[in-house]
Write an enzyme that holds these catalytic residues in place. Structure first.
Site, PDB file in Angstrom:
ATOM      1  N   CYS A 144       0.865  -1.182   0.000  1.00 46.00           N
ATOM      2  CA  CYS A 144       0.000   0.000   0.000  1.00 46.00           C
ATOM      3  C   CYS A 144       0.902   1.234   0.000  1.00 46.00           C
ATOM      4  O   CYS A 144       2.070   1.150  -0.390  1.00 46.00           O
ATOM      5  CB  CYS A 144      -0.992  -0.020   1.165  1.00 46.00           C
ATOM      6  SG  CYS A 144      -0.234   0.032   2.805  1.00 46.00           S
TER       7      CYS A 144
ATOM      8  N   ASN B  86       2.282   1.464   4.423  1.00 45.50           N
ATOM      9  CA  ASN B  86       2.570   0.204   5.126  1.00 45.50           C
ATOM     10  C   ASN B  86       2.266   0.284   6.623  1.00 45.50           C
ATOM     11  O   ASN B  86       2.913  -0.356   7.438  1.00 45.50           O
ATOM     12  CB  ASN B  86       4.031  -0.245   4.892  1.00 45.50           C
ATOM     13  CG  ASN B  86       4.351  -1.673   5.335  1.00 45.50           C
ATOM     14  OD1 ASN B  86       5.477  -1.970   5.728  1.00 45.50           O
ATOM     15  ND2 ASN B  86       3.379  -2.559   5.308  1.00 45.50           N
TER      16      ASN B  86
ATOM     17  N   ASP C 253      -8.261   3.793   1.078  1.00 48.17           N
ATOM     18  CA  ASP C 253      -7.329   4.189   2.141  1.00 48.17           C
ATOM     19  C   ASP C 253      -8.104   4.713   3.356  1.00 48.17           C
ATOM     20  O   ASP C 253      -8.802   5.722   3.255  1.00 48.17           O
ATOM     21  CB  ASP C 253      -6.419   5.280   1.583  1.00 48.17           C
ATOM     22  CG  ASP C 253      -5.256   5.577   2.499  1.00 48.17           C
ATOM     23  OD1 ASP C 253      -5.303   5.153   3.674  1.00 48.17           O
ATOM     24  OD2 ASP C 253      -4.317   6.232   2.038  1.00 48.17           O
TER      25      ASP C 253
ATOM     26  N   CYS D  12      -1.453   0.890   7.469  1.00 49.83           N
ATOM     27  CA  CYS D  12      -2.899   0.648   7.611  1.00 49.83           C
ATOM     28  C   CYS D  12      -3.350  -0.587   6.828  1.00 49.83           C
ATOM     29  O   CYS D  12      -3.641  -1.634   7.399  1.00 49.83           O
ATOM     30  CB  CYS D  12      -3.705   1.862   7.146  1.00 49.83           C
ATOM     31  SG  CYS D  12      -3.411   3.346   8.130  1.00 49.83           S
ATOM     32  N   ARG D  13      -3.410  -0.456   5.498  1.00 53.00           N
ATOM     33  CA  ARG D  13      -4.031  -1.518   4.704  1.00 53.00           C
ATOM     34  C   ARG D  13      -3.162  -2.758   4.539  1.00 53.00           C
ATOM     35  O   ARG D  13      -3.638  -3.880   4.729  1.00 53.00           O
ATOM     36  CB  ARG D  13      -4.422  -0.972   3.318  1.00 53.00           C
ATOM     37  CG  ARG D  13      -5.537   0.028   3.390  1.00 53.00           C
ATOM     38  CD  ARG D  13      -5.677   0.776   2.088  1.00 53.00           C
ATOM     39  NE  ARG D  13      -4.510   1.635   1.844  1.00 53.00           N
ATOM     40  CZ  ARG D  13      -4.257   2.281   0.725  1.00 53.00           C
ATOM     41  NH1 ARG D  13      -5.100   2.144  -0.286  1.00 53.00           N
ATOM     42  NH2 ARG D  13      -3.204   3.059   0.593  1.00 53.00           N
ATOM     43  N   SER D  14      -1.898  -2.576   4.119  1.00 50.67           N
ATOM     44  CA  SER D  14      -1.103  -3.785   3.819  1.00 50.67           C
ATOM     45  C   SER D  14      -0.768  -4.603   5.072  1.00 50.67           C
ATOM     46  O   SER D  14      -0.742  -5.839   4.973  1.00 50.67           O
ATOM     47  CB  SER D  14       0.149  -3.461   2.988  1.00 50.67           C
ATOM     48  OG  SER D  14       1.015  -2.578   3.633  1.00 50.67           O
TER      49      SER D  14
HETATM   50  P1  4NP Z   1      -1.752   2.898   4.138  1.00 51.12           P
HETATM   51  O1  4NP Z   1      -2.351   4.283   4.678  1.00 51.12           O
HETATM   52  O2  4NP Z   1      -1.197   3.190   2.753  1.00 51.12           O
HETATM   53  O3  4NP Z   1      -2.939   2.008   4.072  1.00 51.12           O
HETATM   54  O4  4NP Z   1      -0.701   2.457   5.112  1.00 51.12           O
HETATM   55  C1  4NP Z   1      -1.618   5.474   4.745  1.00 51.12           C
HETATM   56  C2  4NP Z   1      -0.692   5.635   5.743  1.00 51.12           C
HETATM   57  C3  4NP Z   1       0.021   6.826   5.840  1.00 51.12           C
HETATM   58  C4  4NP Z   1      -0.205   7.827   4.932  1.00 51.12           C
HETATM   59  C5  4NP Z   1      -1.146   7.662   3.920  1.00 51.12           C
HETATM   60  C6  4NP Z   1      -1.842   6.465   3.831  1.00 51.12           C
HETATM   61  N1  4NP Z   1       0.500   9.055   5.037  1.00 51.12           N
HETATM   62  O5  4NP Z   1       0.180   9.984   4.284  1.00 51.12           O
HETATM   63  O6  4NP Z   1       1.423   9.143   5.866  1.00 51.12           O
END
Ligand code: 4NP
Length: 154
Positions: free
Chosen positions: A10, A13, A125, A15-17
């Site tokens: 994702c 790294n 997201d 939240c989703r993955s």
């Molecule tokens: P992820 O979510 O891609 O599912 O881990 C996010 C985590 C952090 C950020 C964006 C999305 N960020 O902008 O820091």
């Protein structure tokens, strides 16, 4: 059969993955499938950090502890090390298409393309949303984990 090695990717790294990683580990354990699972982000902001506290809480509600996971950034060599590199959304897929070495393109796909009826859809997201977003992420990644296990066990 070569042991499947699956990498979820994702953006951050956190939240989703990591939730996809936890869901696939749990499903593979449940059916006794021998598999390697990891996750990574296309970005480097959260390298070395644990998952988002809301993701940790979401997994914990389902009896899974992901607090020991640590963020890392995806790298070109992951396409040698993993048999399946699964992008959580289309932006992640585009970033991975820029990274994939020639001849390894068949290892890369969009995660929900593996779920019947969800082809072409992203795992949205949840980072900027509320707790409901994490519940929805969990239901998407658990559906994907079930589909992947039946595909990989074939
Ligand atoms: P992820 O979510 O891609 O599912 O881990 C996010 C985590 C952090 C950020 C964006 C999305 N960020 O902008 O820091």
């Amino acid at each position: 059969m070569t042991r499947p090695r699956v990498l979820f990717v994702c953006l951050g790294n956190i939240c989703r993955s990591p939730l996809a990683e936890a869901a696939l580990r749990a499903e593979a354990d449940r059916v006794g499938l021998d598999i390697e699972v990891d996750s990574a982000g296309t970005g480097d902001w959260h390298v070395g950090e644990p998952p988002d506290s809301r993701a940790i809480a979401q997994a914990r509600r389902h009896g899974i502890d992901i607090s020991g996971y640590r963020g890392r950034q995806v790298r070109k060599a992951d396409f040698d090390d993993f048999t399946h590199v699964l992008a959580l959304d289309h932006d992640n897929l585009a970033a991975l298409e820029d990274l994939v070495p020639p001849g390894r393109e068949n290892r890369l796909s969009l995660l929900l393309d593996h779920v019947e009826g969800c082809e072409g859809q992203p795992v949205a997201d949840p980072y900027f949303g509320d707790a409901d977003g994490f519940e929805r992420t969990w239901s998407q990644v658990t559906a994907a984990a079930r589909a992947l296990v039946s595909e990989l066990a074939r």
